[in-house]
Design a protein around this motif. Structure first.
Motif, PDB file in Angstrom:
ATOM      1  N   ALA A 155       0.834  -1.209   0.000  1.00 27.50           N
ATOM      2  CA  ALA A 155       0.000   0.000   0.000  1.00 27.50           C
ATOM      3  C   ALA A 155       0.867   1.257   0.000  1.00 27.50           C
ATOM      4  N   LEU A 156       1.974   1.230   0.746  1.00 27.12           N
ATOM      5  CA  LEU A 156       2.875   2.374   0.780  1.00 27.12           C
ATOM      6  C   LEU A 156       3.519   2.617  -0.580  1.00 27.12           C
ATOM      7  N   VAL A 157       3.932   1.530  -1.263  1.00 25.64           N
ATOM      8  CA  VAL A 157       4.518   1.653  -2.595  1.00 25.64           C
ATOM      9  C   VAL A 157       3.508   2.271  -3.563  1.00 25.64           C
ATOM     10  N   LEU A 158       2.256   1.812  -3.498  1.00 27.01           N
ATOM     11  CA  LEU A 158       1.223   2.345  -4.390  1.00 27.01           C
ATOM     12  C   LEU A 158       0.912   3.804  -4.077  1.00 27.01           C
ATOM     13  N   LEU A 159       0.972   4.164  -2.788  1.00 29.06           N
ATOM     14  CA  LEU A 159       0.752   5.559  -2.410  1.00 29.06           C
ATOM     15  C   LEU A 159       1.834   6.451  -3.009  1.00 29.06           C
ATOM     16  N   VAL A 160       3.085   6.023  -2.893  1.00 27.36           N
ATOM     17  CA  VAL A 160       4.189   6.784  -3.475  1.00 27.36           C
ATOM     18  C   VAL A 160       4.031   6.888  -4.987  1.00 27.36           C
ATOM     19  N   PHE A 161       3.625   5.788  -5.628  1.00 28.26           N
ATOM     20  CA  PHE A 161       3.417   5.792  -7.083  1.00 28.26           C
ATOM     21  C   PHE A 161       2.374   6.831  -7.473  1.00 28.26           C
ATOM     22  N   ASN A 162       1.284   6.890  -6.718  1.00 24.05           N
ATOM     23  CA  ASN A 162       0.237   7.864  -7.023  1.00 24.05           C
ATOM     24  C   ASN A 162       0.714   9.297  -6.815  1.00 24.05           C
ATOM     25  N   LEU A 163       1.522   9.508  -5.792  1.00 25.65           N
ATOM     26  CA  LEU A 163       2.024  10.857  -5.531  1.00 25.65           C
ATOM     27  C   LEU A 163       3.011  11.316  -6.601  1.00 25.65           C
ATOM     28  N   LEU A 164       3.658  10.349  -7.268  1.00 23.70           N
ATOM     29  CA  LEU A 164       4.637  10.683  -8.297  1.00 23.70           C
ATOM     30  C   LEU A 164       4.022  10.792  -9.686  1.00 23.70           C
ATOM     31  N   GLN A 165       2.710  10.568  -9.796  1.00 24.46           N
ATOM     32  CA  GLN A 165       2.056  10.654 -11.089  1.00 24.46           C
ATOM     33  C   GLN A 165       2.090  12.078 -11.634  1.00 24.46           C
ATOM     34  N   PRO A 166       2.222  12.231 -12.956  1.00 21.55           N
ATOM     35  CA  PRO A 166       2.181  13.578 -13.542  1.00 21.55           C
ATOM     36  C   PRO A 166       0.875  14.281 -13.186  1.00 21.55           C
ATOM     37  N   GLY A 167       0.979  15.508 -12.777  1.00 18.78           N
ATOM     38  CA  GLY A 167      -0.212  16.255 -12.409  1.00 18.78           C
ATOM     39  C   GLY A 167      -0.597  16.132 -10.953  1.00 18.78           C
ATOM     40  N   SER A 168       0.121  15.277 -10.197  1.00 17.39           N
ATOM     41  CA  SER A 168      -0.167  15.140  -8.776  1.00 17.39           C
ATOM     42  C   SER A 168       0.239  16.415  -8.045  1.00 17.39           C
ATOM     43  N   ASN A 169      -0.655  16.890  -7.185  1.00 15.54           N
ATOM     44  CA  ASN A 169      -0.399  18.134  -6.463  1.00 15.54           C
ATOM     45  C   ASN A 169      -0.118  17.903  -4.983  1.00 15.54           C
ATOM     46  N   GLY A 170       0.375  16.694  -4.675  1.00 12.96           N
ATOM     47  CA  GLY A 170       0.753  16.437  -3.288  1.00 12.96           C
ATOM     48  C   GLY A 170      -0.287  15.638  -2.521  1.00 12.96           C
ATOM     49  N   PRO A 171       0.035  15.303  -1.268  1.00  9.66           N
ATOM     50  CA  PRO A 171      -0.845  14.450  -0.454  1.00  9.66           C
ATOM     51  C   PRO A 171      -2.231  15.032  -0.234  1.00  9.66           C
ATOM     52  N   MET A 172      -2.326  16.336   0.013  1.00  7.34           N
ATOM     53  CA  MET A 172      -3.629  16.929   0.295  1.00  7.34           C
ATOM     54  C   MET A 172      -4.550  16.834  -0.919  1.00  7.34           C
ATOM     55  N   ALA A 173      -3.991  17.094  -2.100  1.00  4.84           N
ATOM     56  CA  ALA A 173      -4.796  16.984  -3.314  1.00  4.84           C
ATOM     57  C   ALA A 173      -5.225  15.547  -3.549  1.00  4.84           C
ATOM     58  N   LEU A 174      -4.318  14.587  -3.244  1.00  7.01           N
ATOM     59  CA  LEU A 174      -4.663  13.181  -3.400  1.00  7.01           C
ATOM     60  C   LEU A 174      -5.778  12.793  -2.448  1.00  7.01           C
ATOM     61  N   MET A 175      -5.721  13.281  -1.214  1.00  5.35           N
ATOM     62  CA  MET A 175      -6.778  12.999  -0.246  1.00  5.35           C
ATOM     63  C   MET A 175      -8.108  13.591  -0.695  1.00  5.35           C
ATOM     64  N   ALA A 176      -8.059  14.789  -1.258  1.00  2.00           N
ATOM     65  CA  ALA A 176      -9.291  15.435  -1.723  1.00  2.00           C
ATOM     66  C   ALA A 176      -9.906  14.678  -2.894  1.00  2.00           C
ATOM     67  N   SER A 177      -9.056  14.247  -3.841  1.00  2.00           N
ATOM     68  CA  SER A 177      -9.579  13.507  -4.990  1.00  2.00           C
ATOM     69  C   SER A 177     -10.090  12.139  -4.567  1.00  2.00           C
TER      70      SER A 177
END
Length: 246
Positions: A155-177
């Protein structure tokens, strides 16, 4: 809890969790550009990886493997490789590369196959290493501990992968989406099914089985995944079964 802090469980759990995370990332990327059945066929190459490891390095459980059970199921580890190659060959014979890679362009097409192949390599190594731990560890509760640790690291690896995606605006934006996605009808039930049943429960049962059945046998059983993927893809995703598909 006591078995969780065992150094061997920590080492194997982190190692296999990272490998599983790499495999899941490769599968997620593959599903963006291929049909579910094609990605599942590539995943069937896990049997090739495990069979190759057992042929070169020997069974993960060493002398503790029940060889009568092994031979009654598959005869020889390389049988798994032959079955997987047949399945992958059928996939390539039935679907054209242009249809499979149509969504990718330029450099993406050149990189797609190596990324897809990370899936069976990572899952195969993880399966082989997990068998070594659960067969040699004296405490049967180690199965629960190593499964929980593997899933947490994955789960941690997948979280990092999502945060590194193009257009990712950081953890807060990921939590909001993520919160917005959870409001879509059916998403919560889908997450519960894929997370708890299809991932958590299946991983636990697979790890439990590795105490009795070898990684090579388990990987042979996993080669039936394309069959189930094809059936569910046809029933739920509208994909076609026929001469131009599976």
């Amino acid at each position: 809890l006591k078995s969780t802090v065992d150094p061997r469980i920590l080492r194997y759990g982190i190692e296999c969790g990272i490998l599983d995370g790499i495999g899941e990332v490769a599968r997620a990327v593959g599903l963006q550009y291929t049909e579910a059945t094609s990605t599942a066929f590539i995943g069937a190459l896990t049997a090739v990886v495990v069979a190759g490891l057992e042929s070169v390095a020997g069974p993960a459980g060493g002398s503790r493997i029940n060889r009568e059970v092994r031979h009654s199921i598959m005869g020889h580890p390389l049988t798994a490789a032959a079955l997987a190659f047949i399945g992958v060959g059928l996939m390539h014979a039935a679907s054209s590369p242009s249809a499979t890679l149509a969504a990718a362009g330029g450099a993406s097409q050149a990189l797609l196959l190596p990324v897809l192949l990370l899936q069976p390599v990572a899952f195969g190594l993880s399966l082989y290493r997990t068998e070594r731990l659960v067969r040699d560890h004296p405490d049967p509760r180690a199965v629960l501990s190593v499964t929980a640790l593997q899933m947490s690291i994955t789960a941690l690896v997948l979280l990092v992968f999502n945060l590194l995606q193009p257009g990712s605006n950081g953890p807060m934006a990921l939590m909001a989406s993520t919160a917005a996605a959870l409001n879509v009808p059916g998403v919560v039930l889908t997450l519960l099914w894929t997370g708890v049943v299809a991932t958590g429960l299946s991983d636990l049962l697979e790890t439990l089985a590795l105490r009795k059945v070898g990684a090579a046998e388990s990987s042979v059983l996993c080669t039936t995944e394309p069959l189930w993927a094809a059936l569910f893809a046809a029933a739920m995703c509208g994909e076609r079964l026929g001469g131009g598909g599976t």
